[in-house]
Design a protein around this motif. Structure first.
Motif, PDB file in Angstrom:
ATOM      1  N   LEU A 140       0.840  -1.202   0.000  1.00  0.00           N
ATOM      2  CA  LEU A 140       0.000   0.000   0.000  1.00  0.00           C
ATOM      3  C   LEU A 140       0.875   1.252   0.000  1.00  0.00           C
ATOM      4  CD1 LEU A 140      -2.644   1.523   0.157  1.00  0.00           C
ATOM      5  CD2 LEU A 140      -2.757   1.022   2.612  1.00  0.00           C
ATOM      6  N   ALA A 141       0.885   1.949  -1.153  1.00  0.00           N
ATOM      7  CA  ALA A 141       1.721   3.141  -1.333  1.00  0.00           C
ATOM      8  C   ALA A 141       0.852   4.396  -1.360  1.00  0.00           C
ATOM      9  CB  ALA A 141       2.508   3.033  -2.640  1.00  0.00           C
ATOM     10  N   VAL A 142       1.454   5.530  -0.997  1.00  0.00           N
ATOM     11  CA  VAL A 142       0.747   6.812  -0.957  1.00  0.00           C
ATOM     12  C   VAL A 142       1.625   7.897  -1.573  1.00  0.00           C
ATOM     13  CG1 VAL A 142      -0.253   8.592   0.543  1.00  0.00           C
ATOM     14  CG2 VAL A 142      -0.518   6.180   1.145  1.00  0.00           C
ATOM     15  N   MET A 143       0.997   8.804  -2.329  1.00  0.00           N
ATOM     16  CA  MET A 143       1.693   9.995  -2.820  1.00  0.00           C
ATOM     17  C   MET A 143       0.786  11.200  -2.633  1.00  0.00           C
ATOM     18  SD  MET A 143       4.237  11.602  -3.958  1.00  0.00           S
ATOM     19  CE  MET A 143       5.424  10.362  -4.472  1.00  0.00           C
ATOM     20  N   SER A 144       1.377  12.291  -2.138  1.00  0.00           N
ATOM     21  CA  SER A 144       0.625  13.513  -1.868  1.00  0.00           C
ATOM     22  C   SER A 144       1.572  14.694  -1.857  1.00  0.00           C
ATOM     23  CB  SER A 144      -0.075  13.395  -0.500  1.00  0.00           C
ATOM     24  OG  SER A 144      -0.613  14.639  -0.086  1.00  0.00           O
ATOM     25  N   ILE A 145       1.047  15.871  -2.194  1.00  0.00           N
ATOM     26  CA  ILE A 145       1.859  17.078  -2.084  1.00  0.00           C
ATOM     27  C   ILE A 145       2.201  17.358  -0.623  1.00  0.00           C
ATOM     28  CG2 ILE A 145      -0.039  18.735  -1.859  1.00  0.00           C
ATOM     29  CD1 ILE A 145       1.572  20.624  -3.680  1.00  0.00           C
ATOM     30  N   GLY A 146       1.440  16.756   0.298  1.00  0.00           N
ATOM     31  CA  GLY A 146       1.736  16.927   1.716  1.00  0.00           C
ATOM     32  C   GLY A 146       3.134  16.477   2.084  1.00  0.00           C
ATOM     33  N   PHE A 147       3.693  15.532   1.328  1.00  0.00           N
ATOM     34  CA  PHE A 147       5.052  15.055   1.591  1.00  0.00           C
ATOM     35  C   PHE A 147       6.116  16.055   1.130  1.00  0.00           C
ATOM     36  CE2 PHE A 147       2.942  10.759   0.782  1.00  0.00           C
ATOM     37  CZ  PHE A 147       2.699  10.543   2.128  1.00  0.00           C
ATOM     38  N   LEU A 148       5.697  17.026   0.316  1.00  0.00           N
ATOM     39  CA  LEU A 148       6.647  17.989  -0.260  1.00  0.00           C
ATOM     40  C   LEU A 148       6.644  19.320   0.484  1.00  0.00           C
ATOM     41  CD1 LEU A 148       5.821  17.357  -4.045  1.00  0.00           C
ATOM     42  CD2 LEU A 148       7.486  16.160  -2.603  1.00  0.00           C
ATOM     43  N   LEU A 149       5.789  19.450   1.499  1.00  0.00           N
ATOM     44  CA  LEU A 149       5.695  20.701   2.248  1.00  0.00           C
ATOM     45  C   LEU A 149       6.625  20.682   3.452  1.00  0.00           C
ATOM     46  CD1 LEU A 149       1.799  21.140   2.258  1.00  0.00           C
ATOM     47  CD2 LEU A 149       3.451  22.083   0.630  1.00  0.00           C
ATOM     48  N   GLY A 150       7.120  21.855   3.841  1.00  0.00           N
ATOM     49  CA  GLY A 150       8.000  21.950   5.003  1.00  0.00           C
ATOM     50  C   GLY A 150       7.280  21.689   6.301  1.00  0.00           C
ATOM     51  N   SER A 151       5.978  22.014   6.337  1.00  0.00           N
ATOM     52  CA  SER A 151       5.167  21.833   7.535  1.00  0.00           C
ATOM     53  C   SER A 151       3.740  21.494   7.118  1.00  0.00           C
ATOM     54  CB  SER A 151       5.167  23.119   8.379  1.00  0.00           C
ATOM     55  OG  SER A 151       4.098  23.115   9.306  1.00  0.00           O
ATOM     56  N   PRO A 152       3.020  20.692   7.898  1.00  0.00           N
ATOM     57  CA  PRO A 152       1.611  20.412   7.579  1.00  0.00           C
ATOM     58  C   PRO A 152       0.750  21.666   7.569  1.00  0.00           C
ATOM     59  CG  PRO A 152       2.425  18.868   9.242  1.00  0.00           C
ATOM     60  CD  PRO A 152       3.471  19.938   9.087  1.00  0.00           C
ATOM     61  N   ASP A 153       1.228  22.742   8.202  1.00  0.00           N
ATOM     62  CA  ASP A 153       0.460  23.990   8.257  1.00  0.00           C
ATOM     63  C   ASP A 153       0.751  24.918   7.090  1.00  0.00           C
ATOM     64  OD1 ASP A 153      -0.638  23.150  10.681  1.00  0.00           O
ATOM     65  OD2 ASP A 153       0.962  24.083  11.853  1.00  0.00           O
ATOM     66  N   ASP A 154       1.707  24.548   6.227  1.00  0.00           N
ATOM     67  CA  ASP A 154       2.033  25.394   5.069  1.00  0.00           C
ATOM     68  C   ASP A 154       0.857  25.433   4.100  1.00  0.00           C
ATOM     69  OD1 ASP A 154       4.506  25.903   6.088  1.00  0.00           O
ATOM     70  OD2 ASP A 154       5.606  24.600   4.706  1.00  0.00           O
ATOM     71  N   ALA A 155       0.537  26.643   3.617  1.00  0.00           N
ATOM     72  CA  ALA A 155      -0.553  26.801   2.643  1.00  0.00           C
ATOM     73  C   ALA A 155      -0.003  26.691   1.227  1.00  0.00           C
ATOM     74  CB  ALA A 155      -1.225  28.158   2.836  1.00  0.00           C
ATOM     75  N   VAL A 156      -0.725  25.995   0.381  1.00  0.00           N
ATOM     76  CA  VAL A 156      -0.394  25.922  -1.044  1.00  0.00           C
ATOM     77  C   VAL A 156      -1.296  26.918  -1.755  1.00  0.00           C
ATOM     78  CG1 VAL A 156      -0.279  24.466  -3.083  1.00  0.00           C
ATOM     79  CG2 VAL A 156       0.250  23.492  -0.841  1.00  0.00           C
ATOM     80  N   ILE A 157      -0.716  28.020  -2.216  1.00  0.00           N
ATOM     81  CA  ILE A 157      -1.494  29.099  -2.828  1.00  0.00           C
ATOM     82  C   ILE A 157      -1.136  29.141  -4.312  1.00  0.00           C
ATOM     83  CG2 ILE A 157      -2.111  31.543  -2.665  1.00  0.00           C
ATOM     84  CD1 ILE A 157      -0.920  31.508   0.180  1.00  0.00           C
ATOM     85  N   TRP A 158      -1.789  28.282  -5.067  1.00  0.00           N
ATOM     86  CA  TRP A 158      -1.470  28.103  -6.485  1.00  0.00           C
ATOM     87  C   TRP A 158      -2.700  28.332  -7.352  1.00  0.00           C
ATOM     88  CZ3 TRP A 158       1.608  22.823  -6.720  1.00  0.00           C
ATOM     89  CH2 TRP A 158       2.864  23.003  -6.129  1.00  0.00           C
ATOM     90  N   ARG A 159      -2.459  28.885  -8.534  1.00  0.00           N
ATOM     91  CA  ARG A 159      -3.503  28.944  -9.551  1.00  0.00           C
ATOM     92  C   ARG A 159      -3.525  27.607 -10.301  1.00  0.00           C
ATOM     93  NH1 ARG A 159      -5.434  34.056  -9.828  1.00  0.00           N
ATOM     94  NH2 ARG A 159      -4.017  35.779  -9.363  1.00  0.00           N
ATOM     95  N   GLY A 160      -4.511  27.483 -11.190  1.00  0.00           N
ATOM     96  CA  GLY A 160      -4.716  26.234 -11.918  1.00  0.00           C
ATOM     97  C   GLY A 160      -3.505  25.655 -12.630  1.00  0.00           C
ATOM     98  N   PRO A 161      -2.742  26.462 -13.383  1.00  0.00           N
ATOM     99  CA  PRO A 161      -1.618  25.893 -14.130  1.00  0.00           C
ATOM    100  C   PRO A 161      -0.593  25.186 -13.259  1.00  0.00           C
ATOM    101  CG  PRO A 161      -2.162  28.062 -14.994  1.00  0.00           C
ATOM    102  CD  PRO A 161      -2.987  27.871 -13.758  1.00  0.00           C
ATOM    103  N   LYS A 162      -0.306  25.706 -12.073  1.00  0.00           N
ATOM    104  CA  LYS A 162       0.666  25.043 -11.201  1.00  0.00           C
ATOM    105  C   LYS A 162       0.094  23.753 -10.624  1.00  0.00           C
ATOM    106  CE  LYS A 162       3.916  26.766  -8.939  1.00  0.00           C
ATOM    107  NZ  LYS A 162       4.795  27.385  -7.913  1.00  0.00           N
ATOM    108  N   LYS A 163      -1.198  23.752 -10.299  1.00  0.00           N
ATOM    109  CA  LYS A 163      -1.836  22.514  -9.851  1.00  0.00           C
ATOM    110  C   LYS A 163      -1.762  21.465 -10.950  1.00  0.00           C
ATOM    111  CE  LYS A 163      -5.383  24.745  -6.947  1.00  0.00           C
ATOM    112  NZ  LYS A 163      -6.851  24.909  -6.803  1.00  0.00           N
ATOM    113  N   ASN A 164      -2.051  21.897 -12.163  1.00  0.00           N
ATOM    114  CA  ASN A 164      -2.007  21.010 -13.323  1.00  0.00           C
ATOM    115  C   ASN A 164      -0.624  20.387 -13.480  1.00  0.00           C
ATOM    116  OD1 ASN A 164      -2.608  19.927 -15.994  1.00  0.00           O
ATOM    117  ND2 ASN A 164      -1.465  21.663 -16.794  1.00  0.00           N
ATOM    118  N   GLY A 165       0.406  21.209 -13.341  1.00  0.00           N
ATOM    119  CA  GLY A 165       1.772  20.705 -13.470  1.00  0.00           C
ATOM    120  C   GLY A 165       2.133  19.698 -12.399  1.00  0.00           C
ATOM    121  N   MET A 166       1.618  19.925 -11.169  1.00  0.00           N
ATOM    122  CA  MET A 166       1.908  19.001 -10.072  1.00  0.00           C
ATOM    123  C   MET A 166       1.236  17.655 -10.302  1.00  0.00           C
ATOM    124  SD  MET A 166       3.501  19.184  -6.975  1.00  0.00           S
ATOM    125  CE  MET A 166       4.375  17.824  -7.690  1.00  0.00           C
TER     126      MET A 166
END
Length: 319
Positions: free
Chosen positions: A130-156
């Motif tokens: 059972l494997a998991v992938m999430s942008i949560g693993f790429l953040l410095g802290s669980p409280d960090d906000a991801v403030i992205w428009r659509g194109p950056k979400k699309n790229g991720m």
């Protein structure tokens, strides 16, 4: 939108639009000449790359709901646990809720790191199968906000699908945010050549939820995404002492059952409210392992057993 370049201006019409390179929003964009020439309308090469990458994934299931707070991530996590309870089944859970990644917390792997290998990003493993992938693993802290428009979400999302070393899988479950916007369009577009088995739609019994879920079903119809079926979450509450059942969210218009009858969709099951589900999510534990004999755990197991080969149970909606 999935066809908006990452360096595009705010109101970019999209590279596949007839207005590409021609609107006032295109003025000053470095891609204006390319879009106006029509060359940008060619299919994104990532679609074919993702098809090749996911050739070893047998089933791809997207968990959707037009409404927030109905338990999509909780259902996705428990579905992954239920499928992975068979040690011979390889399962992965991909969290594409870019702005609200809760899957690492729910799966008990918060704070883990993603490692780069010669074959791509290595997902985080909850169990051997059972494997998991999430942008949560790429953040410095669980409280960090991801403030992205659509194109950056699309790229991720493109990176998750193309650059993660998924290996050979029986099931890839994609957990999405509420709505019918950037993330959903990106997933459908990038998996178009790889063949998505279909979507599992999550709702709660009350009409305020069903109203938005109908929009999600219409989205599936418009993008030709098969609907595997609907799950009614938080469907009644059984008191652990007196055993009486209360409808915390009354199905005033007949709930998911009536909606499925009207739209010709399968009702996969009803999962009752159980406070222990929330507790286990907060603690990063598998509810199905912790309380296997509960009514909610049995409902999850019933959904999996009766629809184990999801690809054979998908339906087109009649909305």
């Amino acid at each position: 939108m999935a066809d908006v370049p990452s360096d595009a201006p705010q109101h970019c019409p999209g590279t596949s639009s007839e207005q590409a390179g021609k609107t006032s929003a295109c003025q000053g964009c470095p891609n204006q000449s390319l879009c106006a020439s029509g060359a940008a309308k060619a299919p994104d090469p990532a679609i074919e790359e993702i098809k090749v990458k996911l050739a070893t994934v047998k089933h791809k299931i997207v968990v959707l709901s037009g409404k927030g707070g109905v338990g999509k991530s909780t259902f996705s996590a428990n579905l992954a646990h239920a499928l992975a309870s068979d040690a011979s089944t390889e399962v992965a859970l991909l969290d594409v809720d870019i702005c609200g990644p809760s899957v690492p917390k729910i799966m008990g792997v918060e704070g883990e790191q993603v490692h780069q290998s010669g074959s791509g990003w290595s997902p985080v493993y909850v169990e051997d199968n059972l494997a998991v992938m999430s942008i949560g693993f790429l953040l410095g802290s669980p409280d960090d906000a991801v403030i992205w428009r659509g194109p950056k979400k699309n790229g991720m999302i493109k990176q998750f699908l193309r650059d993660v070393d998924w290996g050979e899988l029986d099931y890839l479950i994609v957990d999405t945010p509420p709505g019918t916007s950037d993330e959903h369009l990106s997933v459908v577009q990038y998996l178009s050549a790889a063949r998505i088995d279909g979507a599992v739609i999550i709702t709660t019994p009350q009409e305020v939820s069903l109203q938005d879920v109908r929009k999600e079903i219409r989205f599936c119809q418009k993008v030709n995404l098969p609907v595997i079926g609907v799950v009614e979450n938080m469907s009644g509450f059984e008191c652990p002492k007196c055993k009486n059942t209360s409808q915390i969210f009354p199905p005033t218009t007949g709930g998911a059952e009536r909606m499925c009858e009207e739209l010709g969709l399968p009702l996969l099951g009803k999962v009752p409210l159980d406070p222990r589900i929330g507790k286990n999510c907060d603690e990063g534990k598998s509810f199905l392992s912790e309380v296997p004999d509960s009514a909610a755990a049995l409902a999850y197991q019933g959904i999996v057993k009766s629809n184990y080969s999801f690809s054979h149970s998908s339906s087109q909606c009649s909305v």
